[in-house]
Design a protein around this motif. Structure first.
Motif, PDB file in Angstrom:
ATOM      1  N   ARG A  48       0.850  -1.200   0.000  1.00  0.00           N
ATOM      2  CA  ARG A  48       0.000   0.000   0.000  1.00  0.00           C
ATOM      3  C   ARG A  48       0.885   1.250   0.000  1.00  0.00           C
ATOM      4  NH1 ARG A  48      -2.701  -2.453   4.968  1.00  0.00           N
ATOM      5  NH2 ARG A  48      -2.063  -0.487   5.860  1.00  0.00           N
ATOM      6  N   LYS A  49       1.494   1.503  -1.143  1.00  0.00           N
ATOM      7  CA  LYS A  49       2.535   2.528  -1.236  1.00  0.00           C
ATOM      8  C   LYS A  49       2.031   3.934  -0.918  1.00  0.00           C
ATOM      9  CE  LYS A  49       6.627   3.543  -3.821  1.00  0.00           C
ATOM     10  NZ  LYS A  49       7.460   3.188  -4.929  1.00  0.00           N
ATOM     11  N   MET A  50       0.862   4.307  -1.386  1.00  0.00           N
ATOM     12  CA  MET A  50       0.361   5.666  -1.112  1.00  0.00           C
ATOM     13  C   MET A  50       0.121   5.873   0.380  1.00  0.00           C
ATOM     14  SD  MET A  50       0.585   7.694  -3.527  1.00  0.00           S
ATOM     15  CE  MET A  50      -0.138   9.023  -2.613  1.00  0.00           C
ATOM     16  N   THR A  91       3.831  11.833   7.771  1.00  0.00           N
ATOM     17  CA  THR A  91       3.386  12.081   9.146  1.00  0.00           C
ATOM     18  C   THR A  91       4.543  11.945  10.124  1.00  0.00           C
ATOM     19  OG1 THR A  91       1.164  11.310   8.637  1.00  0.00           O
ATOM     20  CG2 THR A  91       1.809  11.313  10.951  1.00  0.00           C
ATOM     21  N   VAL A  92       5.349  10.920   9.948  1.00  0.00           N
ATOM     22  CA  VAL A  92       6.456  10.640  10.862  1.00  0.00           C
ATOM     23  C   VAL A  92       7.587  11.650  10.716  1.00  0.00           C
ATOM     24  CG1 VAL A  92       8.292   8.956  11.350  1.00  0.00           C
ATOM     25  CG2 VAL A  92       5.936   8.189  11.087  1.00  0.00           C
ATOM     26  N   THR A  93       7.906  12.033   9.486  1.00  0.00           N
ATOM     27  CA  THR A  93       9.081  12.877   9.236  1.00  0.00           C
ATOM     28  C   THR A  93       8.781  14.360   9.080  1.00  0.00           C
ATOM     29  OG1 THR A  93       8.940  12.596   6.834  1.00  0.00           O
ATOM     30  CG2 THR A  93      10.255  10.972   8.071  1.00  0.00           C
ATOM     31  N   GLY A  94       7.566  14.690   8.640  1.00  0.00           N
ATOM     32  CA  GLY A  94       7.245  16.087   8.362  1.00  0.00           C
ATOM     33  C   GLY A  94       7.716  16.538   6.987  1.00  0.00           C
ATOM     34  N   LEU A  95       8.185  15.609   6.169  1.00  0.00           N
ATOM     35  CA  LEU A  95       8.642  15.938   4.815  1.00  0.00           C
ATOM     36  C   LEU A  95       7.454  16.152   3.879  1.00  0.00           C
ATOM     37  CD1 LEU A  95      11.456  13.243   4.419  1.00  0.00           C
ATOM     38  CD2 LEU A  95      11.774  15.698   4.802  1.00  0.00           C
ATOM     39  N   SER A  96       7.733  16.731   2.724  1.00  0.00           N
ATOM     40  CA  SER A  96       6.692  16.878   1.710  1.00  0.00           C
ATOM     41  C   SER A  96       6.333  15.498   1.154  1.00  0.00           C
ATOM     42  CB  SER A  96       7.201  17.760   0.566  1.00  0.00           C
ATOM     43  OG  SER A  96       8.239  17.082  -0.140  1.00  0.00           O
ATOM     44  N   LEU A  97       5.216  15.420   0.435  1.00  0.00           N
ATOM     45  CA  LEU A  97       4.825  14.141  -0.168  1.00  0.00           C
ATOM     46  C   LEU A  97       5.897  13.637  -1.125  1.00  0.00           C
ATOM     47  CD1 LEU A  97       1.008  14.556  -0.863  1.00  0.00           C
ATOM     48  CD2 LEU A  97       2.098  12.924   0.676  1.00  0.00           C
ATOM     49  N   TRP A  98       6.461  14.546  -1.921  1.00  0.00           N
ATOM     50  CA  TRP A  98       7.492  14.157  -2.889  1.00  0.00           C
ATOM     51  C   TRP A  98       8.718  13.587  -2.176  1.00  0.00           C
ATOM     52  CZ3 TRP A  98       8.178  12.879  -7.677  1.00  0.00           C
ATOM     53  CH2 TRP A  98       9.457  12.844  -8.203  1.00  0.00           C
ATOM     54  N   ASN A  99       9.213  14.290  -1.156  1.00  0.00           N
ATOM     55  CA  ASN A  99      10.383  13.812  -0.422  1.00  0.00           C
ATOM     56  C   ASN A  99      10.072  12.549   0.377  1.00  0.00           C
ATOM     57  OD1 ASN A  99      12.250  15.686  -1.341  1.00  0.00           O
ATOM     58  ND2 ASN A  99      11.596  17.197   0.168  1.00  0.00           N
ATOM     59  N   SER A 100       8.847  12.416   0.852  1.00  0.00           N
ATOM     60  CA  SER A 100       8.440  11.195   1.546  1.00  0.00           C
ATOM     61  C   SER A 100       8.467  10.013   0.593  1.00  0.00           C
ATOM     62  CB  SER A 100       7.036  11.359   2.134  1.00  0.00           C
ATOM     63  OG  SER A 100       7.035  12.352   3.119  1.00  0.00           O
ATOM     64  N   LYS A 101       8.013  10.223  -0.659  1.00  0.00           N
ATOM     65  CA  LYS A 101       8.050   9.160  -1.664  1.00  0.00           C
ATOM     66  C   LYS A 101       9.491   8.779  -1.984  1.00  0.00           C
ATOM     67  CE  LYS A 101       6.847   8.012  -6.419  1.00  0.00           C
ATOM     68  NZ  LYS A 101       8.118   7.352  -6.616  1.00  0.00           N
TER      69      LYS A 101
END
Length: 110
Positions: free
Chosen positions: A16-18, A26-36
């Motif tokens: 469940r990648k998304m 949520t854990v890191t506070g990074l943007s969606l792009w950087n989280s991916k």
């Protein structure tokens, strides 16, 4: 004596990648792009040293999203088995006494 820190290791993204990307955000506070990007680079440490309870909650969030995560002790680099007591019965390999290592002897409040 200094308290050990606990880091969260993201082992795999899971199916469940998304959901996992959102959990990393949520854990890191990074943007969606950087989280991916972080998720795609697994295995990778996603949090810095923190309290055991905080690291355990972060790992739970990632696992609830389908990712595989582990909590690592900064003192001895052992993987903490979540919910076990003692968490890891092996002796601590860090420079501190084994009875002080929370990976071996979790606090009574857990």
């Amino acid at each position: 004596m200094e308290e050990p820190g606990f880091r969260v290791l993201l082992r795999e993204a899971g199916d469940r990648k998304m959901e996992a990307v959102r959990a990393v955000r949520t854990v890191t506070g990074l943007s969606l792009w950087n989280s991916k990007l972080l998720l795609d680079s697994a295995p990778v440490v996603v949090t810095g040293p923190n309290w055991l309870e905080v690291a355990d909650e972060a790992a739970r969030l990632l696992e609830d999203a389908g990712a595989r995560a582990a909590v690592l002790c900064d003192w001895c680099d052992r993987t903490i088995t979540r919910g076990a007591d003692p968490m890891d019965p092996a002796p601590c390999k860090g420079p501190w006494p084994a009875e002080a290592c929370r990976a071996s002897c979790p606090p009574a409040s857990l």
